[in-house]
Design a protein around this motif. Structure first.
Motif, PDB file in Angstrom:
ATOM      1  N   VAL A  87      -4.734   0.902  -7.600  1.00 20.36           N
ATOM      2  CA  VAL A  87      -3.864   2.004  -7.087  1.00 20.36           C
ATOM      3  C   VAL A  87      -4.109   3.340  -8.034  1.00 20.36           C
ATOM      4  N   VAL A  88      -4.456   4.308  -7.324  1.00 22.36           N
ATOM      5  CA  VAL A  88      -4.796   5.530  -7.969  1.00 22.36           C
ATOM      6  C   VAL A  88      -3.602   6.413  -8.637  1.00 22.36           C
ATOM      7  N   ASN A  89      -3.645   6.780  -9.840  1.00 19.92           N
ATOM      8  CA  ASN A  89      -2.541   7.620 -10.290  1.00 19.92           C
ATOM      9  C   ASN A  89      -3.071   8.854 -11.109  1.00 19.92           C
ATOM     10  N   GLY A  90      -2.384   9.908 -10.893  1.00 16.11           N
ATOM     11  CA  GLY A  90      -3.041  11.062 -11.700  1.00 16.11           C
ATOM     12  C   GLY A  90      -3.095  12.532 -10.956  1.00 16.11           C
ATOM     13  N   ASP A  91      -2.233  13.206 -11.081  1.00 14.27           N
ATOM     14  CA  ASP A  91      -2.556  14.667 -10.562  1.00 14.27           C
ATOM     15  C   ASP A  91      -2.198  14.818  -8.891  1.00 14.27           C
ATOM     16  N   ILE A  92      -1.637  13.843  -8.539  1.00 12.85           N
ATOM     17  CA  ILE A  92      -1.364  13.942  -6.991  1.00 12.85           C
ATOM     18  C   ILE A  92       0.092  14.768  -7.012  1.00 12.85           C
ATOM     19  N   TRP A  93       0.208  16.195  -6.558  1.00 12.60           N
ATOM     20  CA  TRP A  93       1.270  16.793  -6.714  1.00 12.60           C
ATOM     21  C   TRP A  93       1.709  17.294  -4.938  1.00 12.60           C
TER      22      TRP A  93
ATOM     23  N   ARG B 276     -12.707   9.884  -8.745  1.00  8.69           N
ATOM     24  CA  ARG B 276     -14.125   9.410  -8.547  1.00  8.69           C
ATOM     25  C   ARG B 276     -14.481   7.947  -9.447  1.00  8.69           C
ATOM     26  N   TRP B 277     -13.919   8.024 -10.597  1.00 14.95           N
ATOM     27  CA  TRP B 277     -13.889   6.910 -11.501  1.00 14.95           C
ATOM     28  C   TRP B 277     -13.104   5.752 -11.206  1.00 14.95           C
ATOM     29  N   VAL B 278     -11.947   6.176 -10.275  1.00 13.48           N
ATOM     30  CA  VAL B 278     -11.238   4.824 -10.180  1.00 13.48           C
ATOM     31  C   VAL B 278     -11.706   4.253  -8.862  1.00 13.48           C
TER      32      VAL B 278
ATOM     33  N   VAL C 145      -3.262  -0.316 -11.844  1.00 10.59           N
ATOM     34  CA  VAL C 145      -2.745   1.067 -11.354  1.00 10.59           C
ATOM     35  C   VAL C 145      -3.775   1.894 -12.481  1.00 10.59           C
ATOM     36  N   VAL C 146      -4.387   2.769 -12.128  1.00 12.21           N
ATOM     37  CA  VAL C 146      -5.482   3.351 -12.934  1.00 12.21           C
ATOM     38  C   VAL C 146      -5.080   4.740 -13.097  1.00 12.21           C
ATOM     39  N   HIS C 147      -4.701   5.287 -13.960  1.00 11.26           N
ATOM     40  CA  HIS C 147      -4.270   6.841 -14.459  1.00 11.26           C
ATOM     41  C   HIS C 147      -5.596   7.223 -14.691  1.00 11.26           C
TER      42      HIS C 147
END
Ligand SMILES: Cc1cc2nc3c(=O)[nH]c(=O)nc-3n(C[C@H](O)[C@H](O)[C@H](O)COP(=O)(O)O)c2cc1C
Length: 338
Positions: free
Chosen positions: A205-211, A191-193, A174-176
């Motif tokens: 798995v993409v993580n961070g600021d998905i609201w 984009r870095w993910v 999982v990448v924050h």
């Protein structure tokens, strides 16, 4: 169907001091989550007693799943490969279905003691820590996964750290999408993910600021990841995962979550937390939750302003469910029957 509209899994992020056993139950009961992760268990130089694992993961006593059947992965934080391995084996014996490793915690006390994001400064230490757990779990069928940030100070080692976790035996990442230095400041660098995903052979798995649903779609499109993890948004909008799930299954976009539905979850949380901790603590836990909710919700923001000075539980809950003062004043009085 484009690759980003293929059905993806949704994880509930670990959040120390915020997402506990009650929250995990309340949120997974609404549907949409495929797995959840505990708050981190800190490993130093000892084999922890079972009570530590059971305290942070009471679900171990019930098949390591929430009452809705969502698997609960147990997260470890530490740097000593041997001790991490020892404790991972112990957690597995207690019933944990997956061991997740924390390489993201930004807390100064944790980093000073060589844990969390501080390991991202040295990829081979990430590899050694994951390998320690992987070796200890060999033959058990229980996977080890890793949760990383993009780096400590900057992103130079982002791909190296991800590859190191893979080389250590991580089954997925999982990448924050932020460095430790970036804290929780937007934007998340999806984009870095993508760069990471393109350089490893395991699920990312993409993580961070998905609201919102729209941000979910964009995060997947930009990162190229099929699976996502939701943290603060799951608290801000407890029905978001279910709405995403519904959209994936049917293509239909459900309306935004109403305040009454958010409020019902907060009230349920208060009832259940109130059995374990004093009312004053429940109030501060509710304020903490509302504080996260208000980051992306105007009504929660207005409620927060009204409620922040209330310290007693009963008036707090009364005000929580009542019409907003501002709204009530704006609303014309009901018409008298003719
Ligand atoms: C209060 C708080 C506690 C957190 N605790 C943990 C933790 O115990 N383990 C972990 O890996 N990440 C932890 N995180 C990071 C989240 O799991 C997640 O990666 C981060 O909040 C970004 O996702 P979001 O933008 O969806 O919230 C925490 C975040 C917050 C805000």
């Amino acid at each position: 169907m484009s690759s980003t509209s293929a059905v993806g899994r949704i994880g509930l992020a670990p959040m120390e001091g915020v997402i506990d056993v009650i929250t995990r139950d309340l949120l997974t009961a609404r549907g949409g989550f495929d797995w959840v992760v505990t708050e981190f268990v800190r490993v130093t130089d000892t084999r922890l007693p079972p009570r530590v694992f059971h305290r942070l993961c009471p679900e171990l006593a019930a098949g390591a799943a929430t009452p809705s059947g969502t698997p609960v992965h147990l997260q470890l934080l530490g740097s000593n490969p041997e001790k991490l391995g020892d404790n991972a084996r112990h957690a597995a014996e207690l019933g944990a279905p997956c061991i997740d490793m924390n390489f993201g915690c930004p807390a100064k006390t944790v980093n000073r003691h060589d844990g969390g994001a501080s390991l991202l400064q040295t990829p081979r230490r990430v590899e050694a820590a994951v390998a320690g757990v992987h070796r200890a779990l060999e033959g058990s069928g229980i996977p080890v996964t890793a949760k990383l940030r993009l780096g400590f100070e900057d992103k130079r080692l982002a791909v190296d750290c991800a590859r190191a976790a893979e080389a250590g035996g991580a089954a997925s990442l999982v990448v924050h999408a932020r460095t430790r230095r970036e804290g929780y400041r937007p934007p998340a660098h999806w984009r870095w993910v993508r760069r990471i995903r393109q350089r490893v052979g395991i699920d990312t798995v993409v993580n961070g600021d998905i609201w919102t649903l729209e941000e979910y779609q964009r995060a997947r499109a930009i990162s190229g990841c099929r699976h996502v993890m939701l943290g603060r948004a799951a608290l801000a909008d407890p029905l978001l995962a279910a709405r995403i799930h519904h959209w994936q299954a049917t293509g239909e976009v459900l309306p935004a979550t109403r305040w009454q539905d958010r409020c019902a979850i907060l009230e349920e949380y208060a009832r259940r937390a109130g059995r374990a901790v004093p009312d004053k603590v429940v109030v501060s836990l509710l304020k903490q939750w509302l504080n996260i909710m208000r980051q992306h919700d105007r009504e929660a923001g207005e409620r927060f302003v009204e409620l922040r000075r209330i310290r007693e539980l009963t008036p707090f809950l009364t005000a929580l469910g009542a019409p907003l003062v501002a709204q009530a004043e704006d609303t014309p009085p009901p018409r008298q029957p003719a």
